[in-house]
Design a protein around this motif. Structure first.
Motif, PDB file in Angstrom:
ATOM      1  N   VAL A 101      17.324  -4.041  21.288  1.00  0.00           N
ATOM      2  CA  VAL A 101      16.553  -3.406  20.214  1.00  0.00           C
ATOM      3  C   VAL A 101      16.641  -1.884  20.273  1.00  0.00           C
ATOM      4  O   VAL A 101      17.072  -1.238  19.323  1.00  0.00           O
ATOM      5  CB  VAL A 101      15.070  -3.853  20.252  1.00  0.00           C
TER       6      VAL A 101
ATOM      7  N   ILE B 219      18.611   1.036  17.691  1.00  0.00           N
ATOM      8  CA  ILE B 219      17.509   0.808  16.753  1.00  0.00           C
ATOM      9  C   ILE B 219      17.803   1.411  15.377  1.00  0.00           C
ATOM     10  O   ILE B 219      18.349   2.506  15.265  1.00  0.00           O
ATOM     11  CB  ILE B 219      16.178   1.326  17.337  1.00  0.00           C
TER      12      ILE B 219
ATOM     13  N   ARG C 141       7.015  -3.969  19.388  1.00  0.00           N
ATOM     14  CA  ARG C 141       7.221  -5.410  19.249  1.00  0.00           C
ATOM     15  C   ARG C 141       8.430  -5.828  20.071  1.00  0.00           C
ATOM     16  O   ARG C 141       9.567  -5.599  19.694  1.00  0.00           O
ATOM     17  CB  ARG C 141       7.415  -5.758  17.772  1.00  0.00           C
TER      18      ARG C 141
ATOM     19  N   ASP D 260      15.264  -0.950   9.969  1.00  0.00           N
ATOM     20  CA  ASP D 260      14.590  -2.254   9.900  1.00  0.00           C
ATOM     21  C   ASP D 260      13.680  -2.488  11.091  1.00  0.00           C
ATOM     22  O   ASP D 260      12.798  -3.344  11.035  1.00  0.00           O
ATOM     23  CB  ASP D 260      15.610  -3.396   9.847  1.00  0.00           C
ATOM     24  N   ASN D 261      13.919  -1.756  12.161  1.00  0.00           N
ATOM     25  CA  ASN D 261      13.122  -1.916  13.373  1.00  0.00           C
ATOM     26  C   ASN D 261      12.125  -0.771  13.560  1.00  0.00           C
ATOM     27  O   ASN D 261      11.502  -0.659  14.609  1.00  0.00           O
ATOM     28  CB  ASN D 261      14.030  -1.991  14.599  1.00  0.00           C
TER      29      ASN D 261
ATOM     30  N   LYS E  65      10.441  -8.083  12.734  1.00  0.00           N
ATOM     31  CA  LYS E  65      11.482  -8.047  13.760  1.00  0.00           C
ATOM     32  C   LYS E  65      10.971  -7.276  14.969  1.00  0.00           C
ATOM     33  O   LYS E  65       9.958  -6.578  14.900  1.00  0.00           O
ATOM     34  CB  LYS E  65      12.728  -7.350  13.213  1.00  0.00           C
ATOM     35  N   ARG E  66      11.718  -7.369  16.055  1.00  0.00           N
ATOM     36  CA  ARG E  66      11.392  -6.547  17.220  1.00  0.00           C
ATOM     37  C   ARG E  66      11.664  -5.089  16.867  1.00  0.00           C
ATOM     38  O   ARG E  66      12.600  -4.790  16.129  1.00  0.00           O
ATOM     39  CB  ARG E  66      12.240  -6.974  18.415  1.00  0.00           C
ATOM     40  N   GLY E  67      10.825  -4.189  17.358  1.00  0.00           N
ATOM     41  CA  GLY E  67      11.024  -2.783  17.045  1.00  0.00           C
ATOM     42  C   GLY E  67       9.864  -1.915  17.479  1.00  0.00           C
ATOM     43  O   GLY E  67       9.069  -2.291  18.347  1.00  0.00           O
TER      44      GLY E  67
ATOM     45  N   TYR F 107       6.844   0.239  15.532  1.00  0.00           N
ATOM     46  CA  TYR F 107       6.196   0.416  14.232  1.00  0.00           C
ATOM     47  C   TYR F 107       4.913   1.229  14.371  1.00  0.00           C
ATOM     48  O   TYR F 107       4.215   1.117  15.380  1.00  0.00           O
ATOM     49  CB  TYR F 107       5.838  -0.951  13.629  1.00  0.00           C
TER      50      TYR F 107
ATOM     51  N   GLU G  38      10.133 -11.436  18.809  1.00  0.00           N
ATOM     52  CA  GLU G  38      10.029 -11.753  17.391  1.00  0.00           C
ATOM     53  C   GLU G  38       8.940 -12.815  17.221  1.00  0.00           C
ATOM     54  O   GLU G  38       9.076 -13.934  17.730  1.00  0.00           O
ATOM     55  CB  GLU G  38      11.360 -12.258  16.850  1.00  0.00           C
TER      56      GLU G  38
ATOM     57  N   TYR H 179      14.805  -5.855  25.906  1.00  0.00           N
ATOM     58  CA  TYR H 179      14.284  -5.070  24.779  1.00  0.00           C
ATOM     59  C   TYR H 179      15.098  -3.785  24.611  1.00  0.00           C
ATOM     60  O   TYR H 179      15.455  -3.404  23.495  1.00  0.00           O
ATOM     61  CB  TYR H 179      12.809  -4.768  25.018  1.00  0.00           C
TER      62      TYR H 179
END
Length: 159
Positions: A146, A150, A37, A153-154, A15-17, A19, A40, A142
């Protein structure tokens, strides 16, 4: 050849996020690489190259001038697949540690007015590849979709 770590992430679940892509130790120093990210993978169109280039210029300038993190910035730039950006910081961090910084960055980019930093023939090898309007749109999207809310999961790569 061995598969590099970023190719071991299942991009069909990503997913978008924000990391942690990797952590490296270089001598006594730690370096954390973040995967920011924005898109997606394989489910939405990649970033337009002119928008990504513009965000790179705005983002790198913002980050290197940041009062808290400026001296820790090693690199900020787009991924080759144009679904996001890599941010390399001197130090050992988790994703949650930089959420406020990334929010600041993309809010700054979304609201940016004026000349794009480094967008001249003297300062950049492809200075005409810029689209400030689209860069601002992508940054705002974004941020709103996101970064603003947030969750875990992101912030953690999918299993």
């Amino acid at each position: 050849m061995n598969k590099i770590e970023s190719f071991k992430i299942d991009h069909t679940k990503l997913k978008r996020g924000i990391y942690v892509s990797r952590r490296d130790q270089i001598g006594a120093e730690n370096v954390t690489t973040f995967d920011l990210r924005v898109k997606e993978p394989n489910n939405e169109a990649a970033l337009d190259s002119a928008a990504a280039h513009t965000l790179e210029h705005i983002g790198a300038t913002f980050l290197r001038n940041h009062s808290e993190y400026g001296d820790k910035i090693i690199y900020f730039g787009p991924m080759g697949c144009l679904t996001g950006f890599y941010l390399l910081l001197n130090g050992k961090y988790d994703s949650k540690d930089v959420v406020s910084l990334i929010r600041e960055l993309f809010k700054f980019a979304a609201d940016f007015e004026g000349d794009v930093p480094g967008a001249s023939a003297v300062e950049c090898g492809n200075y005409t590849l810029m689209d400030l309007s689209l860069a601002k749109t992508e940054a705002a999207k974004y941020y709103a979709e996101v970064l603003d809310g947030i969750g875990l999961d992101n912030l953690n790569y999918p299993e």
